[in-house]
Design a protein around this motif. Sequence first.
Motif, PDB file in Angstrom:
ATOM      1  N   GLN A  77       0.858  -1.002  -0.085  1.00 13.15           N
ATOM      2  CA  GLN A  77      -0.083   0.053  -0.031  1.00 13.15           C
ATOM      3  C   GLN A  77       1.046   1.124   0.095  1.00 13.15           C
ATOM      4  O   GLN A  77       1.799   1.198   0.568  1.00 13.15           O
ATOM      5  N   LYS A  78       0.636   2.247  -0.614  1.00 11.78           N
ATOM      6  CA  LYS A  78       1.375   3.388  -1.025  1.00 11.78           C
ATOM      7  C   LYS A  78       1.809   4.282   0.199  1.00 11.78           C
ATOM      8  O   LYS A  78       2.921   4.717   0.416  1.00 11.78           O
ATOM      9  N   ASP A  79       1.121   4.193   1.516  1.00  6.90           N
ATOM     10  CA  ASP A  79       1.543   4.831   2.451  1.00  6.90           C
ATOM     11  C   ASP A  79       1.907   3.727   3.508  1.00  6.90           C
ATOM     12  O   ASP A  79       2.214   4.189   4.786  1.00  6.90           O
ATOM     13  N   ALA A  80       1.987   2.366   3.322  1.00 10.06           N
ATOM     14  CA  ALA A  80       2.393   1.409   4.451  1.00 10.06           C
ATOM     15  C   ALA A  80       3.908   1.456   4.591  1.00 10.06           C
ATOM     16  O   ALA A  80       4.573   1.843   3.975  1.00 10.06           O
ATOM     17  N   GLU A  81       4.252   1.165   5.979  1.00 11.08           N
ATOM     18  CA  GLU A  81       5.490   1.099   6.261  1.00 11.08           C
ATOM     19  C   GLU A  81       6.305  -0.312   5.692  1.00 11.08           C
ATOM     20  O   GLU A  81       5.868  -1.477   6.063  1.00 11.08           O
ATOM     21  N   LEU A  82       7.005  -0.066   4.824  1.00 17.31           N
ATOM     22  CA  LEU A  82       7.752  -1.294   4.139  1.00 17.31           C
ATOM     23  C   LEU A  82       9.193  -1.465   4.545  1.00 17.31           C
ATOM     24  O   LEU A  82       9.973  -0.288   4.327  1.00 17.31           O
ATOM     25  N   TYR A  83       9.515  -2.523   5.190  1.00 17.15           N
ATOM     26  CA  TYR A  83      11.038  -2.810   5.377  1.00 17.15           C
ATOM     27  C   TYR A  83      11.504  -3.954   4.383  1.00 17.15           C
ATOM     28  O   TYR A  83      10.924  -4.928   4.653  1.00 17.15           O
ATOM     29  N   LEU A  84      12.714  -3.570   3.653  1.00 17.49           N
ATOM     30  CA  LEU A  84      12.848  -4.306   2.616  1.00 17.49           C
ATOM     31  C   LEU A  84      14.443  -4.810   2.876  1.00 17.49           C
ATOM     32  O   LEU A  84      15.377  -4.445   3.357  1.00 17.49           O
ATOM     33  N   ILE A  85      14.496  -6.301   2.711  1.00 18.67           N
ATOM     34  CA  ILE A  85      15.812  -6.895   3.116  1.00 18.67           C
ATOM     35  C   ILE A  85      16.044  -7.720   1.801  1.00 18.67           C
ATOM     36  O   ILE A  85      15.260  -8.262   0.867  1.00 18.67           O
ATOM     37  N   CYS A  86      17.460  -7.878   1.464  1.00 19.61           N
ATOM     38  CA  CYS A  86      17.973  -8.823   0.225  1.00 19.61           C
ATOM     39  C   CYS A  86      19.206  -9.369   1.039  1.00 19.61           C
ATOM     40  O   CYS A  86      19.497 -10.041   2.062  1.00 19.61           O
ATOM     41  N   GLY A  87      20.016  -9.895  -0.037  1.00 20.64           N
ATOM     42  CA  GLY A  87      21.428 -10.622   0.418  1.00 20.64           C
ATOM     43  C   GLY A  87      22.589  -9.590   1.179  1.00 20.64           C
ATOM     44  O   GLY A  87      23.059 -10.102   2.072  1.00 20.64           O
ATOM     45  N   GLY A 111      18.801  -3.765   4.927  1.00 18.46           N
ATOM     46  CA  GLY A 111      20.040  -4.477   4.726  1.00 18.46           C
ATOM     47  C   GLY A 111      20.153  -5.786   3.970  1.00 18.46           C
ATOM     48  O   GLY A 111      19.159  -6.265   3.453  1.00 18.46           O
ATOM     49  N   GLY A 112      20.906  -6.503   4.481  1.00 16.00           N
ATOM     50  CA  GLY A 112      21.099  -7.910   4.206  1.00 16.00           C
ATOM     51  C   GLY A 112      20.779  -9.039   5.210  1.00 16.00           C
ATOM     52  O   GLY A 112      20.884  -8.736   6.270  1.00 16.00           O
ATOM     53  N   PHE A 113      20.262 -10.188   4.750  1.00 13.11           N
ATOM     54  CA  PHE A 113      19.813 -11.104   5.592  1.00 13.11           C
ATOM     55  C   PHE A 113      20.761 -11.560   6.626  1.00 13.11           C
ATOM     56  O   PHE A 113      20.607 -12.073   7.700  1.00 13.11           O
ATOM     57  N   PRO A 114      22.105 -11.716   6.198  1.00 14.86           N
ATOM     58  CA  PRO A 114      23.162 -12.408   7.065  1.00 14.86           C
ATOM     59  C   PRO A 114      23.330 -11.565   8.120  1.00 14.86           C
ATOM     60  O   PRO A 114      23.378 -12.053   9.287  1.00 14.86           O
ATOM     61  N   ALA A 115      23.092 -10.379   8.170  1.00 10.64           N
ATOM     62  CA  ALA A 115      23.470  -9.460   9.156  1.00 10.64           C
ATOM     63  C   ALA A 115      22.045  -9.545  10.245  1.00 10.64           C
ATOM     64  O   ALA A 115      22.345  -9.467  11.411  1.00 10.64           O
ATOM     65  N   TRP A 116      21.089  -9.678   9.806  1.00 12.45           N
ATOM     66  CA  TRP A 116      19.592  -9.945  10.444  1.00 12.45           C
ATOM     67  C   TRP A 116      19.931 -11.276  11.333  1.00 12.45           C
ATOM     68  O   TRP A 116      19.794 -11.240  12.489  1.00 12.45           O
ATOM     69  N   LYS A 117      20.371 -12.156  10.584  1.00 16.86           N
ATOM     70  CA  LYS A 117      20.622 -13.683  11.151  1.00 16.86           C
ATOM     71  C   LYS A 117      21.643 -13.700  12.373  1.00 16.86           C
ATOM     72  O   LYS A 117      21.515 -14.099  13.495  1.00 16.86           O
ATOM     73  N   ASP A 118      22.845 -13.067  11.782  1.00 18.50           N
ATOM     74  CA  ASP A 118      23.750 -12.651  12.686  1.00 18.50           C
ATOM     75  C   ASP A 118      23.555 -11.941  14.211  1.00 18.50           C
ATOM     76  O   ASP A 118      24.147 -12.241  15.141  1.00 18.50           O
ATOM     77  N   ALA A 119      22.466 -11.138  13.934  1.00 22.10           N
ATOM     78  CA  ALA A 119      22.090 -10.316  15.263  1.00 22.10           C
ATOM     79  C   ALA A 119      21.086 -10.930  16.024  1.00 22.10           C
ATOM     80  O   ALA A 119      20.476 -10.227  16.933  1.00 22.10           O
ATOM     81  N   GLY A 120      20.795 -12.060  15.628  1.00 18.11           N
ATOM     82  CA  GLY A 120      19.553 -12.692  16.465  1.00 18.11           C
ATOM     83  C   GLY A 120      18.291 -12.572  15.956  1.00 18.11           C
ATOM     84  O   GLY A 120      17.440 -12.849  16.909  1.00 18.11           O
ATOM     85  N   GLY A 121      17.886 -11.917  14.675  1.00 17.94           N
ATOM     86  CA  GLY A 121      16.619 -11.388  14.320  1.00 17.94           C
ATOM     87  C   GLY A 121      15.886 -12.762  14.252  1.00 17.94           C
ATOM     88  O   GLY A 121      16.281 -13.892  13.803  1.00 17.94           O
TER      89      GLY A 121
END
Length: 125
Positions: A77-87, A111-121
């Motif tokens: 949706q045009k005004d939705a909060e969208l958080y984008l992640i990739c490699g 940012g990248g998924f490896p950082a997410w995973k390393d941070a315990g997300g």
Amino acid sequence: MKSAKEYLEAAHASVPKMDVEQAIAKHASGSGAFIDVRDSSDIAKSGTIKGAHRIPRGMIEFRADPAMTDFHNPVLQKDAELYLICGAGGQAALTGKTLQDMGYTNVTNIGGFPAWKDAGGPTEE
């Protein structure tokens, strides 16, 4: 002719970047939609953010345009909060810039998924 580097620099300059700790806190609060823009084969290898929508970068224009009734994803949706992640963050930035060009007002590169995973997300297969 514009180079890939120039496209990427413009995307990084335009799309806000959030550090992984802030992104994990946003996810925990339940606000916004988290979108993994990698191809399904990449996600199958590493997993993704728990509850993330999987919308490959190559389909974003179709999924983001409500007029594309056979393809549109209602989470976009045009005004939705969208958080984008990739490699690594580049595809997320480019996707965010495309969404901005399409009129989306609240897109963030996390940012990248490896950082997410390393941070315990939180993750899922």
